[in-house]
Design a protein around this motif. Structure first.
Motif, PDB file in Angstrom:
ATOM      1  N   ALA A  44       6.852  31.799 -27.733  1.00 51.07           N
ATOM      2  CA  ALA A  44       5.679  31.185 -28.365  1.00 51.07           C
ATOM      3  C   ALA A  44       4.751  30.539 -27.346  1.00 51.07           C
ATOM      4  O   ALA A  44       3.520  30.675 -27.435  1.00 51.07           O
ATOM      5  N   ALA A  45       5.297  29.829 -26.373  1.00 52.54           N
ATOM      6  CA  ALA A  45       4.455  29.162 -25.373  1.00 52.54           C
ATOM      7  C   ALA A  45       3.702  30.183 -24.534  1.00 52.54           C
ATOM      8  O   ALA A  45       2.507  30.020 -24.252  1.00 52.54           O
ATOM      9  N   TRP A  46       4.381  31.259 -24.129  1.00 49.54           N
ATOM     10  CA  TRP A  46       3.748  32.320 -23.338  1.00 49.54           C
ATOM     11  C   TRP A  46       2.645  32.992 -24.135  1.00 49.54           C
ATOM     12  O   TRP A  46       1.544  33.248 -23.612  1.00 49.54           O
ATOM     13  N   ILE A  47       2.912  33.274 -25.414  1.00 52.22           N
ATOM     14  CA  ILE A  47       1.912  33.925 -26.257  1.00 52.22           C
ATOM     15  C   ILE A  47       0.682  33.032 -26.405  1.00 52.22           C
ATOM     16  O   ILE A  47      -0.458  33.495 -26.293  1.00 52.22           O
ATOM     17  N   ALA A  48       0.889  31.737 -26.669  1.00 46.05           N
ATOM     18  CA  ALA A  48      -0.232  30.808 -26.829  1.00 46.05           C
ATOM     19  C   ALA A  48      -1.075  30.747 -25.563  1.00 46.05           C
ATOM     20  O   ALA A  48      -2.313  30.710 -25.624  1.00 46.05           O
ATOM     21  N   GLU A  49      -0.416  30.756 -24.409  1.00 54.25           N
ATOM     22  CA  GLU A  49      -1.144  30.709 -23.143  1.00 54.25           C
ATOM     23  C   GLU A  49      -1.969  31.971 -22.935  1.00 54.25           C
ATOM     24  O   GLU A  49      -3.134  31.897 -22.537  1.00 54.25           O
ATOM     25  N   ARG A  50      -1.375  33.126 -23.231  1.00 52.71           N
ATOM     26  CA  ARG A  50      -2.096  34.386 -23.054  1.00 52.71           C
ATOM     27  C   ARG A  50      -3.275  34.501 -24.017  1.00 52.71           C
ATOM     28  O   ARG A  50      -4.346  34.982 -23.645  1.00 52.71           O
ATOM     29  N   LEU A  51      -3.100  34.042 -25.251  1.00 56.78           N
ATOM     30  CA  LEU A  51      -4.195  34.096 -26.222  1.00 56.78           C
ATOM     31  C   LEU A  51      -5.323  33.152 -25.824  1.00 56.78           C
ATOM     32  O   LEU A  51      -6.508  33.456 -26.010  1.00 56.78           O
ATOM     33  N   ALA A  52      -4.962  32.015 -25.252  1.00 55.32           N
ATOM     34  CA  ALA A  52      -5.972  31.037 -24.851  1.00 55.32           C
ATOM     35  C   ALA A  52      -6.791  31.517 -23.661  1.00 55.32           C
ATOM     36  O   ALA A  52      -7.951  31.119 -23.499  1.00 55.32           O
ATOM     37  N   THR A  53      -6.205  32.363 -22.826  1.00 58.11           N
ATOM     38  CA  THR A  53      -6.890  32.792 -21.607  1.00 58.11           C
ATOM     39  C   THR A  53      -7.394  34.225 -21.692  1.00 58.11           C
ATOM     40  O   THR A  53      -7.776  34.800 -20.681  1.00 58.11           O
ATOM     41  N   ARG A  54      -7.393  34.828 -22.901  1.00 57.13           N
ATOM     42  CA  ARG A  54      -7.838  36.212 -23.015  1.00 57.13           C
ATOM     43  C   ARG A  54      -9.324  36.321 -22.676  1.00 57.13           C
ATOM     44  O   ARG A  54     -10.085  35.352 -22.765  1.00 57.13           O
ATOM     45  N   GLU A  55      -9.711  37.512 -22.307  1.00 57.92           N
ATOM     46  CA  GLU A  55     -11.094  37.748 -21.882  1.00 57.92           C
ATOM     47  C   GLU A  55     -12.085  37.499 -23.023  1.00 57.92           C
ATOM     48  O   GLU A  55     -11.820  37.808 -24.181  1.00 57.92           O
ATOM     49  N   GLU A  56     -13.241  36.927 -22.653  1.00 60.02           N
ATOM     50  CA  GLU A  56     -14.308  36.752 -23.636  1.00 60.02           C
ATOM     51  C   GLU A  56     -14.933  38.108 -23.957  1.00 60.02           C
ATOM     52  O   GLU A  56     -15.041  38.974 -23.096  1.00 60.02           O
ATOM     53  N   THR A  57     -15.329  38.269 -25.199  1.00 65.58           N
ATOM     54  CA  THR A  57     -15.975  39.510 -25.612  1.00 65.58           C
ATOM     55  C   THR A  57     -17.304  39.687 -24.888  1.00 65.58           C
ATOM     56  O   THR A  57     -18.076  38.734 -24.734  1.00 65.58           O
TER      57      THR A  57
END
Length: 237
Positions: free
Chosen positions: A60-73
């Protein structure tokens, strides 16, 4: 609890987890769908979805971090600068409803297109799909000849997870048009990757030796897609 393919579950810390069944998957896995802004849990069968949900909760922590840092559209709109085979290309609007076309200018390549808003973006995306078909068809044919393989049917698609796929039984290859935004050697690697599956359907050492025969050291190209793939998927969304 009984889980089903396509089901979405809330994640601790925000975001959603989409459950996906892929019979070709060899293991449980979690990936980030940058365009949809969600995590995807993949299992080889529906009966194993409970296992992959439990696995996702430990990440869960890894997923939250990756979602927070995903590329802007990055929208396909006038004034935007996008990549084409590793080159920077500026998008320009012109009057009328003409199709998007590439122009070489003293300041570099420019794609000029008619239409406004979504119509403009659709025309530019269609240009990229044509460019992808031209480049990937040519490189596919080169690799087919090298391996002494017969022609295949090529489709250009817009997948969220795979850059390409090969079906040896009906001799068809599907490519994501987005790979044409990568450097040419990376897009060429993708063509070699899929053509090699006509010889070996798996990812065994024998398979990778075929890929190496076609493009040499494939590891930098795989690394490039892993490191920059999310940015390509963010374009036009």
């Amino acid at each position: 609890m009984q889980y089903r393919n396509g089901q979405r579950l809330p994640l601790e810390g925000g975001g959603a987890l989409r459950l996906s069944v892929n019979p070709r998957a060899r293991r449980l896995s979690i990936r980030i769908d940058a365009r949809a802004g969600e995590a995807v849990a993949v299992a080889p069968s529906e009966r194993r979805l409970g296992e992959v949900v439990a696995f996702a909760r430990t990440k869960a922590a890894w997923i939250a971090e990756r979602l927070a840092t995903r590329e802007e559209t990055q929208a396909l709109e006038p004034g935007a600068v996008v990549a084409w085979l590793g080159r920077s290309v500026r998008l320009e609007a012109v009057g009328g409803a003409g199709a998007a076309r590439l122009h070489e200018t003293p300041d570099g390549p420019v794609i000029r297109s008619g239409g406004e808003g979504e119509a403009f973006a659709r025309r530019v995306e269609n240009w990229f799909k044509r460019a992808a078909r031209d480049f990937l068809t040519a490189r596919t044919e080169v690799h087919l000849r090298t391996l002494g393989q017969k022609p295949v049917r090529i489709s250009i698609v817009d997948t969220r997870s795979r850059w390409g796929s090969c079906s040896p039984h009906n001799r068809s290859i599907r490519y994501s048009w987005r790979v044409v935004m990568a450097p040419p050697e990376v897009a060429d690697y993708l063509a070699a990757h899929e053509v090699a599956h006509l010889v070996h359907a798996d990812h065994s050492p024998a398979y990778w030796s075929v890929v190496q025969r076609l493009v040499g050291d494939h590891r930098p190209h795989r690394r490039w897609l892993r490191d920059h793939g999310a940015a390509l998927h963010a374009v036009g969304r």
